[in-house]
Scaffold this motif. Structure first.
Motif, PDB file in Angstrom:
ATOM      1  N   HIS A  76       0.862  -1.200   0.000  1.00 40.52           N
ATOM      2  CA  HIS A  76       0.000   0.000   0.000  1.00 40.52           C
ATOM      3  C   HIS A  76       0.889   1.237   0.000  1.00 40.52           C
ATOM      4  O   HIS A  76       1.566   1.522   0.996  1.00 40.52           O
ATOM      5  CB  HIS A  76      -0.911  -0.025   1.243  1.00 40.52           C
ATOM      6  CG  HIS A  76      -1.790   1.176   1.410  1.00 40.52           C
ATOM      7  ND1 HIS A  76      -3.154   1.087   1.624  1.00 40.52           N
ATOM      8  CD2 HIS A  76      -1.533   2.503   1.419  1.00 40.52           C
ATOM      9  CE1 HIS A  76      -3.676   2.286   1.756  1.00 40.52           C
ATOM     10  NE2 HIS A  76      -2.707   3.173   1.639  1.00 40.52           N
ATOM     11  N   HIS A  78       1.353   5.399  -2.103  1.00 46.40           N
ATOM     12  CA  HIS A  78       0.785   6.412  -3.008  1.00 46.40           C
ATOM     13  C   HIS A  78       1.930   7.067  -3.776  1.00 46.40           C
ATOM     14  O   HIS A  78       2.677   7.880  -3.187  1.00 46.40           O
ATOM     15  CB  HIS A  78       0.058   7.492  -2.201  1.00 46.40           C
ATOM     16  CG  HIS A  78      -1.051   6.985  -1.332  1.00 46.40           C
ATOM     17  ND1 HIS A  78      -2.380   7.179  -1.636  1.00 46.40           N
ATOM     18  CD2 HIS A  78      -1.050   6.290  -0.163  1.00 46.40           C
ATOM     19  CE1 HIS A  78      -3.143   6.641  -0.687  1.00 46.40           C
ATOM     20  NE2 HIS A  78      -2.355   6.086   0.219  1.00 46.40           N
ATOM     21  N   HIS A 231      -8.992   2.545   1.962  1.00 43.46           N
ATOM     22  CA  HIS A 231      -8.574   2.748   3.354  1.00 43.46           C
ATOM     23  C   HIS A 231      -9.718   2.382   4.285  1.00 43.46           C
ATOM     24  O   HIS A 231     -10.887   2.562   3.948  1.00 43.46           O
ATOM     25  CB  HIS A 231      -8.182   4.204   3.587  1.00 43.46           C
ATOM     26  CG  HIS A 231      -6.992   4.646   2.786  1.00 43.46           C
ATOM     27  ND1 HIS A 231      -7.085   5.070   1.485  1.00 43.46           N
ATOM     28  CD2 HIS A 231      -5.678   4.729   3.114  1.00 43.46           C
ATOM     29  CE1 HIS A 231      -5.874   5.394   1.034  1.00 43.46           C
ATOM     30  NE2 HIS A 231      -4.997   5.197   2.008  1.00 43.46           N
ATOM     31  N   HIS A 270      -4.642   0.053   6.769  1.00 39.49           N
ATOM     32  CA  HIS A 270      -4.685   0.439   8.194  1.00 39.49           C
ATOM     33  C   HIS A 270      -5.483  -0.493   9.090  1.00 39.49           C
ATOM     34  O   HIS A 270      -4.902  -1.233   9.858  1.00 39.49           O
ATOM     35  CB  HIS A 270      -5.097   1.909   8.346  1.00 39.49           C
ATOM     36  CG  HIS A 270      -4.282   2.806   7.478  1.00 39.49           C
ATOM     37  ND1 HIS A 270      -2.947   3.040   7.720  1.00 39.49           N
ATOM     38  CD2 HIS A 270      -4.575   3.470   6.321  1.00 39.49           C
ATOM     39  CE1 HIS A 270      -2.463   3.826   6.761  1.00 39.49           C
ATOM     40  NE2 HIS A 270      -3.420   4.092   5.905  1.00 39.49           N
ATOM     41  N   ASP A 321       2.777   3.022   2.969  1.00 37.85           N
ATOM     42  CA  ASP A 321       1.811   4.131   2.892  1.00 37.85           C
ATOM     43  C   ASP A 321       2.489   5.492   2.722  1.00 37.85           C
ATOM     44  O   ASP A 321       1.966   6.517   3.161  1.00 37.85           O
ATOM     45  CB  ASP A 321       0.877   4.142   4.103  1.00 37.85           C
ATOM     46  CG  ASP A 321      -0.300   5.103   3.914  1.00 37.85           C
ATOM     47  OD1 ASP A 321      -0.774   5.239   2.781  1.00 37.85           O
ATOM     48  OD2 ASP A 321      -0.718   5.731   4.909  1.00 37.85           O
TER      49      ASP A 321
HETATM   50 ZN    ZN Z   1      -2.817   5.204   2.070  1.00 38.91          ZN
END
Ligand code: ZN
Ligand code: GUN
Length: 441
Positions: A76, A78, A231, A270, A321
């Motif tokens: 995960h 970005h 998420h 998460h 993340d």
């Molecule tokens: Zn994220």
């Protein structure tokens, strides 16, 4: 294509395991043979050489001083947020509005997106990561740019166009119909094109209307072998907001369940503030939680309860993340995972944490016949660690009494400096100290 023989110490987890400390394979002097981008042989060097008919001097052997492990998996991350990594002073919802949403607006320009995609991939390789599940932005060209860049390296990557139709800047909004059609086109163009895989990507429930979540669910049913990434239950204020936006649902996960977004290959970032029901439902669905320790600490989101997830049989994979996370290194993230567990009276074994970003991640994501391990037939994505990377770590490693202690020191003190070389489908894509092009500004 000729074969390549990599000789050195080798460590991996060949199978799915609930107890990776017991189920690793290690050769102090091993060989990994690569042919046509796949692993053709793995085993003890002496056995291999004894069985060889070709004279030793003529064998194409690459000798590695460091430890060979599978390419790391970041489940995960970005890519448009790499430029806002380390942004001060906000928790999730303010952090999104202050730093993230402005940064993502630049990705309307394909050339900008390509520059950032190239930079991101080079950085992944420099940190030993060879596969990642990646959020692009709402702009379809941000996905195209990313997949083109990944394809140019023949890297196995997962990516998707973010779906958002409310509660964010107008410049980052699509509509339920546009988001659906743009995602569908991208799936048709890129899913299983070479090594690329698609993830349907509703950002999180607060930024999608129910109509958009329904369209995402429809897409997921029409393309059952794609990933879904979103998420879930990251921050207490976010969970409170869900209660206000979706008063008819019992909890956060129920919103995704009602829209057919909870299944195998669903990746939930998460999962910190979950109810018992949500753990049980996640386990029954075969979905995965992405444990993002550096992000959870940095954004002050809370402590992921790894032990509780395990006790409930929920699949877990480790993730950076970034830009909420503070390092692309899956070693730095293992170090933070250890500390998050320590704060909850659990000591996470270094074998367990390495498993969570190699074979364990691949098993959770259903791609372990391709990556995550060094089994014969798997794709030859692997990393050579530098076992003398810094004075501090070198001294500590020299004092380590066994593999477990070595691994724990590397996890605790490691970052991109512990990566000596990275190979993707058998080809070297990163070598420490060598110049490589990183095009971002
Ligand atoms: Zn994220
Ligand atoms: N929740 C919704 N979007 C994001 C994001 O970009 N990063 C993190 N950490 N959480 C989110």
């Amino acid at each position: 294509m000729t074969r390549q023989i990599h000789r050195g110490s080798i460590l991996h987890f060949p199978k799915a395991s609930l107890n990776p400390s017991e189920h690793y394979q290690y050769w102090e002097d091993g060989v990994l043979v690569v042919k046509h981008g796949l692993i053709a042989h793995l085993g003890d060097a002496k056995d291999f050489l004894q069985a060889e008919t070709t004279p030793l001097a003529q064998l194409p052997i690459v000798k590695h001083q460091g430890l060979i492990i599978p390419g790391l998996i970041d489940s995960h991350v970005h890519y448009p947020q790499v430029e806002v990594i380390a942004s001060f002073g906000k928790q999730l919802l303010d952090w999104l509005n202050t730093y993230t949403f402005p940064a993502e607006q630049q990705f309307i320009e394909a050339a900008y997106a390509r520059g950032q995609a190239d930079f991101f991939l080079q950085q992944l390789f420099a940190h030993g990561t060879t596969t990642a599940s990646v959020y692009a932005t709402v702009h379809p060209q941000s996905v195209t740019s990313f997949f083109e860049a990944a394809q140019s390296h023949n890297a196995r990557m997962i990516c998707g166009k973010v779906l958002m139709d409310r509660n964010c800047p107008a410049a980052l909004q699509d509509t339920p119909d546009n988001g659906y059609y743009e995602s569908k086109q991208l799936i048709e163009q890129w899913h299983k094109n070479g090594r690329q895989l698609y993830a349907i990507t509703p950002r999180f429930a607060p930024t999608s209307s129910e109509a958009q979540l329904a369209k995402a669910g429809q897409l997921a049913k029409e393309h059952p072998d794609t990933f879904i990434q979103t998420h879930l239950s990251e921050n207490p204020n976010e969970v409170q907001w869900i209660n206000e936006l979706f008063p008819d649902y019992s909890d956060y996960l129920a919103v995704y369940e009602a829209h057919d977004l909870v299944r195998e290959k669903s990746l939930f970032g998460h999962g910190i503030h979950l109810t018992d029901r949500e753990y049980i439902a996640l386990a029954a669905s075969g979905a995965t939680i992405n444990f993002c320790p550096s992000s959870n600490l940095f954004l002050g989101s809370g402590l992921f309860n790894y032990q509780r997830a395990q006790a409930n049989g929920v699949s877990v994979a480790l993730a950076s993340d970034v830009g909420g996370g503070t390092s692309l290194s899956m070693f730095a993230n293992q170090a933070d995972a250890y500390k998050v567990c320590q704060l909850q009276q659990t000591s996470l074994s270094p074998f367990d944490s390495l498993y969570l970003c190699t074979q364990g991640a691949a098993v959770a994501m259903g791609i372990d016949t391709q990556i995550g391990n060094l089994n014969v037939g798997s794709e030859a994505d692997f990393v050579e660690l530098d076992m003398q990377p810094t004075p501090m770590l070198s001294q500590r490693l020299n004092k380590a009494r066994d593999l477990r202690e070595q691994l724990f020191a590397i996890n605790t003190l490691g970052d991109d400096r512990v990566i000596n070389a990275t190979y993707v489908a058998g080809k070297q894509v990163y070598k420490k100290g060598q110049h490589y092009v990183a095009t971002a500004v």
